[in-house]
Design an enzyme around this catalytic site. Structure first.
Site, PDB file in Angstrom:
ATOM      1  CG  HIS A   1      25.456  28.980  37.125  1.00 41.83           C
ATOM      2  ND1 HIS A   1      24.399  28.292  37.670  1.00 41.83           N
ATOM      3  CD2 HIS A   1      26.011  29.683  38.139  1.00 41.83           C
ATOM      4  CE1 HIS A   1      24.311  28.571  38.961  1.00 41.83           C
ATOM      5  NE2 HIS A   1      25.280  29.403  39.271  1.00 41.83           N
TER       6      HIS A   1
ATOM      7  CB  CYS B   1      17.399  35.760  47.635  1.00 44.31           C
ATOM      8  SG  CYS B   1      17.730  35.711  45.864  1.00 44.31           S
TER       9      CYS B   1
END
Length: 653
Positions: free
Chosen positions: A67, A185
């Site tokens: 990405h 996270c």
């Protein structure tokens, strides 16, 4: 953000031809360009490769999600590609990759790519969807599969939300134990949702009711209500970043890394339901998540964590400033300085003076930043200002009875000052804990900085006296080292760089090396730093050499990694050797250490100096004897490689 909104039949490759990572990326980027979704292939591919250089986006289980958020992207898109043969994509599990989701987001897309990653991560946890995607033959099938998968997931979420609300409203009338959890996270992408699903699945298997709040890139989902928390017998926080903690005051709480939420779900659920988890006590500062379960680590591990927080923030200042100063000396040495002006070496020519001023400015922040972020790790934001001041006092060297001729306590003083500042703030938090609630707002902006600054400042005036003497003595000792003594110290530090390859011992040697730069950069650099960097370059170079010479002792995958280690070794990235050491520590580690001892001993014994804290061969011009330095590094690497060749067993055919 729904994946179906970003998928398009003209951006799919159902028979990816490439079998290697770079070629696969080329093929997918070309498809995006042909479909008119990007207007600059080179720019977009550069962004994809830059992301891959950080960590492979090959997630394992045959899936990759490359990405980039990039100026070249005209329209936010997810390209789907399928490979029948599998691609060697350097995935985290080392297995071939069959399914690809390349996410292209415009630069101003307001985190579209992160939301897409989060949505994909949730859906791709479904093994049934993965298996079905591997068998698609038409682009329309992909759209239908994701449309159905998203609808199923939304229905499942709604059902779980309703169930959780019903449980809370009915005071958990079932005889099943009820717990709540939070997962998070740092990026809020895959691990957040993997931990959520793992906890839900294991809880269902164990007959436990659970509600999981996710703190991901899409924001907080399934937020725990006061009723949820009140009814729960225990709380699980599986997070690698701060989450709201004060709401759990008085509850049995298990606080672990997000990875434990994925891998140790049964252990966490058992602890949360057993009533044996520590009771969390809020200090009124939500950011303080270091309580309860997380505080059970040893004193040594806590000190190491605080120290590394300071060091990690300090290093950019040391590296940037140190190299800029070193370039200043290099300019003057190249252009020449009259014998009578050698005292001004590094600032004689205007170009050199500019570099030295810039580097010195950054370098001067080294000690305040070290102390400030040690204190911040201990006491959160209130510790930052006090720690910065402690570091600055260590650098200035002001001490009681020695105001006119201050002696800097340097790196050691800043280190002690950081811990002092942090624990002074913790003490003040306890002292002011019983103040009226109406004064809570003024504690952080007035009481903590003022009282903390004054108390820590006076303590530093005392600390500077012994620490200054130790710092001066240590610097004098290091400057006086030569011959056998310098060789012994160089060998020891180089060996430390190889014992745990980026762990506490490695970091201790590196921090010690960088701590010597401030006192030595003006005299040509540090022998200690030269020995540390040389020792750290040996392990990855040894792997590269061994994989070239002893081909029967390495798998094809390891041989390919050998080329990567050659680059990492010359760049002083010791961690490139970690996968090899982890798979065969009894043969790898001793081999690395022996070669590094030879290299470090020779570098120290010959008094070779280095003015930069990092860079490998890219800062070779800043080494006092560059050719000899490289020779000693290669000698140590060859010795380690030969040991590896003899110790390792041949790979089974």
């Amino acid at each position: 953000m729904k994946i179906i909104d970003l998928l398009s039949t003209d951006c799919m490759i159902l028979d990816l031809q490439a079998t290697e990572k770079k070629a696969a990326i080329d093929e997918m980027v070309s498809k995006l360009y042909e479909a008119g979704r990007i207007d600059n292939k080179e720019m977009f591919e550069e962004g994809i490769l830059a992301r891959e250089a950080q960590t492979s986006t090959g997630l394992g289980d045959g899936i990759a999600m490359p990405h980039s958020k990039n100026k070249a992207v005209k329209q936010a898109t997810v390209l789907f590609a399928k490979s029948a043969k599998g691609v060697d994509y350097e995935s985290l599990d080392g297995q071939p990759t069959y399914l690809f989701f390349m996410i292209a987001a415009p630069e101003g897309a307001n985190d579209t790519h992160l939301q897409a990653l989060a949505s994909l991560s949730r859906l791709l946890l479904n093994p049934k969807l993965i298996d079905t995607l591997k068998g698609v033959t038409e682009p329309q099938q992909v759209l239908e599969l994701f449309d159905n998968a998203e609808k199923e997931y939304e229905a499942k979420e709604a059902a779980e939300e309703a169930k959780a609300k019903e449980q809370a409203d009915d005071a958990i009338v079932s005889d099943k134990p009820y717990i709540v959890a939070v997962t998070a996270c740092p990026t809020g992408i895959a691990h957040t949702y993997m931990a959520e699903d793992a906890l839900k699945n294991k809880a269902a298997e164990m007959g436990v009711d659970i509600k999981v709040e996710t703190n991901g890139s899409e924001g907080v989902k399934h937020r725990l209500t006061p009723e949820d928390i009140s009814q729960a017998v225990g709380v699980i926080v599986a997070a690698d970043k701060n989450v709201e903690m004060a709401r759990f005051d008085g509850k049995h709480l298990v606080n672990r890394p997000v990875s434990d939420g994925i891998k140790k779900t049964e252990e966490l659920i058992n602890l949360a339901t057993s009533g044996k988890a520590p009771i969390y006590h809020s200090t009124g500062d939500d950011s303080e998540a270091e309580d309860g379960e997380s505080s059970k680590g040893s004193v040594g591990s806590q000190i190491y964590k605080h120290l590394m927080n300071g060091v990690s923030h300090m290093l950019p200042f040391v590296i940037g400033g140190g190299i800029a100063i070193a370039i200043a000396f290099l300019i003057d040495q190249t252009m020449g300085v009259p014998q009578s002006e050698l005292a001004n070496l590094g600032s004689y020519h205007p170009a050199a003076a500019y570099f030295k001023t810039i580097g010195g400015t950054a370098f001067n922040f080294m000690l305040p930043v070290l102390a400030g972020y040690i204190a911040s790790s201990i006491a959160d934001r209130p510790g930052l200002i006090v720690g910065f001041a402690a570091g600055a006092l260590a650098a200035s060297g002001v001490s009681i009875g020695n105001l006119e001729n201050p002696v800097s306590s340097g790196f050691l003083g800043a280190l002690v000052g950081g811990f002092l500042a942090g624990y002074v703030i913790l003490l003040l938090k306890k002292v002011f804990a019983k103040l009226p609630k109406s004064l809570d707002g003024i504690k952080t902006i007035l009481f903590f900085p003022v009282f903390g600054l004054v108390i820590t400042g006076f303590l530093m005036l005392l600390v500077n006296i012994p620490m200054g003497a130790i710092n001066t003595g240590l610097n004098n000792f290091l400057m006086s080292l030569s011959g056998a003594n310098a060789a012994l110290l160089g060998a020891l530090l180089a060996a430390m760089m190889c014992i745990d390859l980026g762990g506490p011992i490695n970091k201790a040697a590196y921090v010690f090396g960088t701590g010597t730069l401030a006192a030595t950069v003006a005299t040509g650099g540090s022998v200690v730093m030269a020995s540390v960097m040389a020792g750290g370059m040996v392990p990855p170079l040894a792997i590269a050499i061994a994989s070239f010479i002893f081909k029967n002792k390495f798998t094809e995958k390891e041989k390919q990694a050998g080329v990567t280690n050659l680059i990492m070794g010359f760049s002083f990235i010791t961690e490139g050797a970690i996968p090899f050491a982890a798979s065969d520590p009894l043969r790898m580690i001793p081999s690395f250490v022996v070669g590094a001892i030879v290299t470090g001993g020779l570098v120290g014994g010959m008094g070779i100096k280095l003015m930069a804290p990092h860079g490998g061969i890219f800062v070779i011009a800043l080494v006092s004897h560059p050719f000899m330095y490289l020779l000693f590094i290669l000698l140590g690497a060859v010795i380690s490689a030969v040991m590896l060749g003899f110790l390792r067993k041949p790979v089974a055919e």
